[in-house]
Motif scaffolding. Structure first.
Motif, mmCIF file in Angstrom:
data_model
loop_
_atom_site.group_PDB
_atom_site.id
_atom_site.type_symbol
_atom_site.label_atom_id
_atom_site.label_comp_id
_atom_site.label_asym_id
_atom_site.label_seq_id
_atom_site.Cartn_x
_atom_site.Cartn_y
_atom_site.Cartn_z
ATOM 1 N N ALA A 151 31.959 -6.655 41.719
ATOM 2 C CA ALA A 151 32.815 -6.899 42.882
ATOM 3 C C ALA A 151 33.593 -5.645 43.252
ATOM 4 O O ALA A 151 33.818 -5.358 44.431
ATOM 5 C CB ALA A 151 33.774 -8.059 42.596
ATOM 6 N N VAL A 152 33.998 -4.882 42.236
ATOM 7 C CA VAL A 152 34.684 -3.615 42.483
ATOM 8 C C VAL A 152 33.758 -2.645 43.201
ATOM 9 O O VAL A 152 34.146 -1.977 44.170
ATOM 10 C CB VAL A 152 35.178 -2.995 41.157
ATOM 11 N N SER A 153 32.516 -2.554 42.735
ATOM 12 C CA SER A 153 31.549 -1.645 43.354
ATOM 13 C C SER A 153 31.303 -2.013 44.818
ATOM 14 O O SER A 153 31.274 -1.144 45.691
ATOM 15 C CB SER A 153 30.226 -1.677 42.575
ATOM 16 N N ILE A 154 31.122 -3.304 45.077
ATOM 17 C CA ILE A 154 30.884 -3.747 46.455
ATOM 18 C C ILE A 154 32.088 -3.415 47.331
ATOM 19 O O ILE A 154 31.949 -2.908 48.452
ATOM 20 C CB ILE A 154 30.581 -5.252 46.494
ATOM 21 N N LEU A 258 26.914 6.711 50.493
ATOM 22 C CA LEU A 258 26.362 5.359 50.490
ATOM 23 C C LEU A 258 25.393 5.183 49.322
ATOM 24 O O LEU A 258 25.404 4.157 48.627
ATOM 25 C CB LEU A 258 25.654 5.060 51.807
ATOM 26 N N GLY A 259 24.582 6.218 49.091
ATOM 27 C CA GLY A 259 23.673 6.189 47.954
ATOM 28 C C GLY A 259 24.416 6.087 46.641
ATOM 29 O O GLY A 259 23.995 5.360 45.721
ATOM 30 N N PHE A 260 25.538 6.796 46.543
ATOM 31 C CA PHE A 260 26.389 6.702 45.354
ATOM 32 C C PHE A 260 26.856 5.266 45.153
ATOM 33 O O PHE A 260 26.783 4.727 44.042
ATOM 34 C CB PHE A 260 27.607 7.625 45.499
ATOM 35 N N GLY A 261 27.328 4.643 46.225
ATOM 36 C CA GLY A 261 27.861 3.288 46.118
ATOM 37 C C GLY A 261 26.808 2.276 45.712
ATOM 38 O O GLY A 261 27.046 1.412 44.854
ATOM 39 N N VAL A 262 25.616 2.371 46.308
ATOM 40 C CA VAL A 262 24.533 1.441 45.970
ATOM 41 C C VAL A 262 24.116 1.621 44.517
ATOM 42 O O VAL A 262 23.942 0.645 43.769
ATOM 43 C CB VAL A 262 23.338 1.656 46.915
ATOM 44 N N ALA A 263 23.957 2.882 44.096
ATOM 45 C CA ALA A 263 23.564 3.155 42.707
ATOM 46 C C ALA A 263 24.636 2.710 41.727
ATOM 47 O O ALA A 263 24.334 2.225 40.632
ATOM 48 C CB ALA A 263 23.274 4.652 42.535
#
Length: 397
Positions: A151-154, A258-263
């Motif tokens: 949830a934190v990552s999202i 964005l790639g960082f966040g998804v990974a």
């Protein structure tokens, strides 16, 4: 009536309370979205309040500082209160904070709202590990923590771009009103599904020092500070590095982030599986991998596509960090998980400040590449400390 039954029911540790875990995850989603919103709304907030952007930026500083203090004090301050009500109180604080900020006529009122948010964030993180331990069997604690940290990552991924987009459509004040919605839903959900959780130990401020004096704890806290300092030094100056060294456009930087966040979300999601296989090795190898990635960024930083891949790999690796160290607390000090959680929160907040401030000094002297080298050294040192000084008990299977 069902609510009363849920509140009074004793916890059955053989049956995981996944609904309660997801209710907590929604609550922390609301907290993290609220924490990161000012970064994307700083300019209109400053203009509306007739202050400089630097002054408006103190909204972020105020939240971080009070979170540090709250993380240390929340356990002794609420030692006689049912944890169910304490956790729901954090959701209430987030709602009040968002509404205060939304209707703030001045910077002072806005800062009061952000201070309330800091209390909720520091309090929640200090109790998150202990709560997960009481909601699910020991073997499922890493999975429960992974759900919460997912949830934190999202929230980290969506807060800034969504806040900026909605701010242009409906204004920054209305964005903060909307920000209260997840916590409103979480509050009623928590009221429905959270069981009664009486305090398990009577903690005091002195308990923090007793926990810190336990074998391996000091090494663990020091390793945590090094890892989070290395990460936030790297992440804070990632954009300047991409723009100056790799000559990346603004759109390119956004895609890389964005790639960082998804990974990061993927890393958090698989953390429970990896940690249950070998907790000690995972805790040690993650900072080693991150230090190696920082070195590769320094050497090959002019190659944009490779930078995107390396940053995504960094995001994946860092996704394991919060879950890993929370799991370590759950296995190392299960009898004082709340006090240990407060120490972890304080260590992380200190690391965030140190990483950003120290990175700034290095950046002025040696640029972003120098920051990345320093970050790599910190992370490599953390690996050594984990192997040499951190004691780990196996995760229950």
């Amino acid at each position: 009536m069902s609510t009363c039954i849920a509140a009074e029911a004793s916890l059955d540790k053989t049956k995981p309370a996944w609904r309660a875990v997801y209710a907590l995850a929604l609550g922390v989603f609301g907290l993290i979205v609220a924490e990161f919103l000012p970064a994307s709304l700083l300019t209109p907030m400053a203009a509306s309040l007739n202050v400089s952007e630097g002054m408006a930026g103190q909204a972020v500083t105020a939240t971080a500082l009070i979170a540090l203090v709250t993380g240390l004090l929340i356990t002794p301050a609420t030692k006689n209160i049912d944890r169910r009500w304490v956790l729901m109180f954090f959701s209430v604080l987030q709602i009040l904070s968002s509404l205060l900020v939304a209707f703030a006529p001045s910077l002072n009122v806005l800062l009061v709202g952000r201070l309330l948010l800091g209390i909720a964030i520091g309090g929640f993180w200090s109790m998150s590990t202990a709560t997960a331990m009481r909601l699910v069997p020991a073997a499922m604690v890493p999975k429960a923590l992974a759900i919460i940290f997912s949830a934190v990552s999202i929230a980290t991924v969506v807060a800034a771009p969504l806040g900026s987009y909605l701010g242009g459509l409906i204004g920054w004040r209305n964005v903060f009103i909307l920000c209260a919605a997840p916590s409103v839903v979480a509050l009623f959900w928590q009221l429905w599904v959270l069981p009664s959780m009486r305090p398990q130990s009577v903690g005091s401020f002195a308990t923090l020092f007793k926990v810190l004096a336990r074998p391996g704890m000091l090494g663990g806290m020091f390793a945590t500070i090094l890892i989070f300092s290395g990460h936030f030094a790297f992440f804070t100056y990632l954009r300047p590095f991409l723009e100056t060294v790799a000559q990346t456009s603004v759109e390119g930087v956004s895609l890389i982030l964005l790639g960082f966040g998804v990974a990061n979300f993927i890393g958090t999601s698989v953390a429970g599986y990896l940690l249950s296989r070998n907790l000690h090795l995972t805790l040690a190898l993650v900072p080693f991998v991150m230090s190696f990635l920082a070195l590769l960024m320094v050497i090959f930083g002019h190659m944009v596509l490779l930078d995107a891949l390396l940053v995504a790999m960094w995001g994946f690796a860092f996704g394991l960090v919060p879950v890993g160290w929370s799991t370590w607390l759950a296995t190392t000090v299960p009898d004082e998980a709340e006090s240990a959680g407060g120490l972890l929160v304080a260590s992380i907040q200190l690391a965030i400040s140190a990483g950003a401030a120290g990175g700034g000094l290095v950046f002025d002297l040696n640029g972003a590449s120098g920051v990345f080298m320093g970050s790599g050294i910190l992370l490599l040192s953390a690996m050594v400390i984990v192997f040499a000084r951190v004691r780990v008990k196996p995760v229950a299977q």
